[in-house]
Design an enzyme around this catalytic site. Structure first.
Site, PDB file in Angstrom:
ATOM      1  NE  ARG A   1      66.543  92.363  39.238  1.00 12.33           N
ATOM      2  CZ  ARG A   1      67.574  91.115  38.698  1.00 12.33           C
ATOM      3  NH1 ARG A   1      67.692  91.217  37.168  1.00 12.33           N
ATOM      4  NH2 ARG A   1      68.246  90.110  39.767  1.00 12.33           N
TER       5      ARG A   1
ATOM      6  CG  HIS B   1      73.315  84.193  33.964  1.00 10.85           C
ATOM      7  ND1 HIS B   1      72.460  83.464  35.190  1.00 10.85           N
ATOM      8  CD2 HIS B   1      73.911  83.661  33.920  1.00 10.85           C
ATOM      9  CE1 HIS B   1      72.577  82.291  34.489  1.00 10.85           C
ATOM     10  NE2 HIS B   1      73.537  82.165  33.589  1.00 10.85           N
TER      11      HIS B   1
ATOM     12  CB  CYS C   1      82.425 105.802  22.334  1.00 11.83           C
ATOM     13  SG  CYS C   1      80.056 105.447  22.905  1.00 11.83           S
TER      14      CYS C   1
ATOM     15  N   GLY D   1      71.216  77.187  46.373  1.00 10.22           N
ATOM     16  CA  GLY D   1      70.857  78.015  46.433  1.00 10.22           C
ATOM     17  C   GLY D   1      70.154  78.221  45.011  1.00 10.22           C
TER      18      GLY D   1
ATOM     19  CG  ASN E   1      68.400  74.963  46.624  1.00 13.55           C
ATOM     20  OD1 ASN E   1      68.543  75.741  46.197  1.00 13.55           O
ATOM     21  ND2 ASN E   1      66.988  74.557  45.893  1.00 13.55           N
TER      22      ASN E   1
HETATM   23  N1  APR Z   1      68.565  79.524  51.141  1.00 14.91           N
HETATM   24  C1  APR Z   1      69.156  78.134  50.213  1.00 14.91           C
HETATM   25  N2  APR Z   1      68.258  77.851  49.166  1.00 14.91           N
HETATM   26  C2  APR Z   1      67.363  78.708  49.094  1.00 14.91           C
HETATM   27  C3  APR Z   1      67.061  80.258  49.600  1.00 14.91           C
HETATM   28  C4  APR Z   1      68.208  79.742  51.115  1.00 14.91           C
HETATM   29  N3  APR Z   1      67.488  80.959  51.852  1.00 14.91           N
HETATM   30  N4  APR Z   1      65.687  80.530  49.098  1.00 14.91           N
HETATM   31  C5  APR Z   1      65.298  79.443  48.021  1.00 14.91           C
HETATM   32  N5  APR Z   1      66.859  78.747  48.426  1.00 14.91           N
HETATM   33  C6  APR Z   1      66.190  78.119  46.728  1.00 14.91           C
HETATM   34  C7  APR Z   1      64.943  77.974  45.907  1.00 14.91           C
HETATM   35  O1  APR Z   1      64.311  76.076  46.640  1.00 14.91           O
HETATM   36  C8  APR Z   1      65.092  77.140  44.497  1.00 14.91           C
HETATM   37  O2  APR Z   1      65.425  76.360  44.522  1.00 14.91           O
HETATM   38  O3  APR Z   1      66.983  78.592  45.619  1.00 14.91           O
HETATM   39  C9  APR Z   1      67.096  78.086  44.464  1.00 14.91           C
HETATM   40  C10 APR Z   1      66.648  79.678  43.652  1.00 14.91           C
HETATM   41  O4  APR Z   1      66.008  79.132  42.314  1.00 14.91           O
HETATM   42  P1  APR Z   1      65.898  80.299  40.926  1.00 14.91           P
HETATM   43  O5  APR Z   1      65.163  81.600  41.591  1.00 14.91           O
HETATM   44  O6  APR Z   1      64.944  79.220  39.883  1.00 14.91           O
HETATM   45  O7  APR Z   1      67.113  81.807  40.645  1.00 14.91           O
HETATM   46  P2  APR Z   1      68.214  80.599  39.793  1.00 14.91           P
HETATM   47  O8  APR Z   1      69.005  79.034  40.384  1.00 14.91           O
HETATM   48  O9  APR Z   1      69.747  81.472  40.940  1.00 14.91           O
HETATM   49  O10 APR Z   1      68.128  81.119  38.949  1.00 14.91           O
HETATM   50  C11 APR Z   1      68.935  80.976  37.812  1.00 14.91           C
HETATM   51  O11 APR Z   1      67.768  82.382  36.114  1.00 14.91           O
HETATM   52  O12 APR Z   1      66.249  83.462  34.969  1.00 14.91           O
HETATM   53  C12 APR Z   1      67.297  83.399  35.523  1.00 14.91           C
HETATM   54  O13 APR Z   1      68.841  84.778  34.975  1.00 14.91           O
HETATM   55  C13 APR Z   1      68.377  83.900  36.241  1.00 14.91           C
HETATM   56  O14 APR Z   1      70.894  83.002  37.254  1.00 14.91           O
HETATM   57  C14 APR Z   1      68.780  83.079  36.976  1.00 14.91           C
HETATM   58  C15 APR Z   1      68.881  81.846  36.693  1.00 14.91           C
END
Ligand code: APR
Length: 237
Positions: free
Chosen positions: A63, A113, A143, A180, A206
């Site tokens: 990543r 995070h 260290c 997002g 979102n």
């Molecule tokens: N623009 C806006 N929203 C978007 C886009 C986009 N181009 N593409 C995807 N999304 C939305 C998806 O519909 C989803 O609701 O972004 C969201 C991403 O959700 P997750 O994949 O669950 O990511 P996140 O909410 O950041 O996850 C939270 O989960 O595993 C952990 O630590 C990790 O920080 C992360 C936390």
């Protein structure tokens, strides 16, 4: 801007993986999400790291390497513009471990995070910038111990960073904007309830309604790279 300033003195923005999706960074949930290809318990817990550090390092090394091939999108640039031009209080809280907000120029930013480009030595407790692969043979620049450096990432079961500062900002925010994020992971998923309870207007941007969508006054559905610049322009004009 005067009208915006009269309405809102203090803004908290929460970003999640959807913020960076238009830059080509994978989200977690959904068909091509990182958690579709990996089990959380295998790569994102302290137990996983103790059990199989090589696997966990390989996951985060890959990543981290990907970051070299992605750029901030128009949404990151718009938030950096907001940061530069908004005269009131602002805190951008990101759940993302990429560095795209700072590469776009955001300053009033915290990574709740952790960050892919930082390491944490579990022997001496120092945290430090890291680029390139980490892997098991990583040596702590503080260290000098080998094999004790882990990615500075908050794993499941661990406490996110700077919760006190985030809580303070949420308690005094007039506007809370979530961008997002699926609203699946606490404590970030609960920020909207804290902010709303304290009287903030709550806006969600979102691709689809998040799990906590009902708590927002307004939901704008679409891509962060399009909707965030439009929202920032609205606020700053
Ligand atoms: N623009 C806006 N929203 C978007 C886009 C986009 N181009 N593409 C995807 N999304 C939305 C998806 O519909 C989803 O609701 O972004 C969201 C991403 O959700 P997750 O994949 O669950 O990511 P996140 O909410 O950041 O996850 C939270 O989960 O595993 C952990 O630590 C990790 O920080 C992360 C936390």
């Amino acid at each position: 801007m005067v009208a915006s300033l009269e309405r809102y003195r203090s803004i908290v923005v929460l970003t999640g993986a959807g913020m960076s999706a238009d830059s080509g960074v994978a989200t977690f949930r959904g068909p091509d999400g990182l958690w579709e290809g990996h089990r959380v318990e295998d790569v994102a817990t302290p137990e996983a790291f103790r059990r199989d550090p090589a696997l966990v390092h390989a996951f985060y090394d890959a990543r981290r390497a990907k970051l070299d091939n992605v750029e901030p999108n128009a949404g990151h640039h718009a938030l950096a513009r907001l940061d530069a031009q908004w005269p009131g209080d602002l805190l951008i809280v990101t759940q993302n471990v990429d560095d795209l907000h700072e590469r776009a120029g955001a300053r009033r930013l915290l990574h709740m995070h952790g960050e892919l480009k930082r390491g944490w030595c579990t022997a001496c407790d120092r945290r430090f910038p890291w680029s390139g692969p980490m892997g098991e043979p990583a040596v702590c620049p503080g260290c000098g111990q080998t094999g004790q450096v882990r990615p500075d990432i908050v794993w499941f079961g661990e406490m996110p960073y700077e919760m006190e500062r985030i809580d303070e900002a949420l308690m005094t925010a007039d506007l809370f904007v979530s961008i997002g994020t699926s609203g699946a992971v606490y404590p970030a998923a609960g920020f909207v309830q804290t902010a709303r309870y304290r009287g903030a207007r709550c806006l969600e941007i979102n691709l689809e309604p998040s799990q906590g969508s009902i708590f927002f006054h307004e939901t704008r559905l679409g891509r962060a790279s399009e909707l965030v610049p439009a929202w920032v322009a609205e606020l700053l004009t």
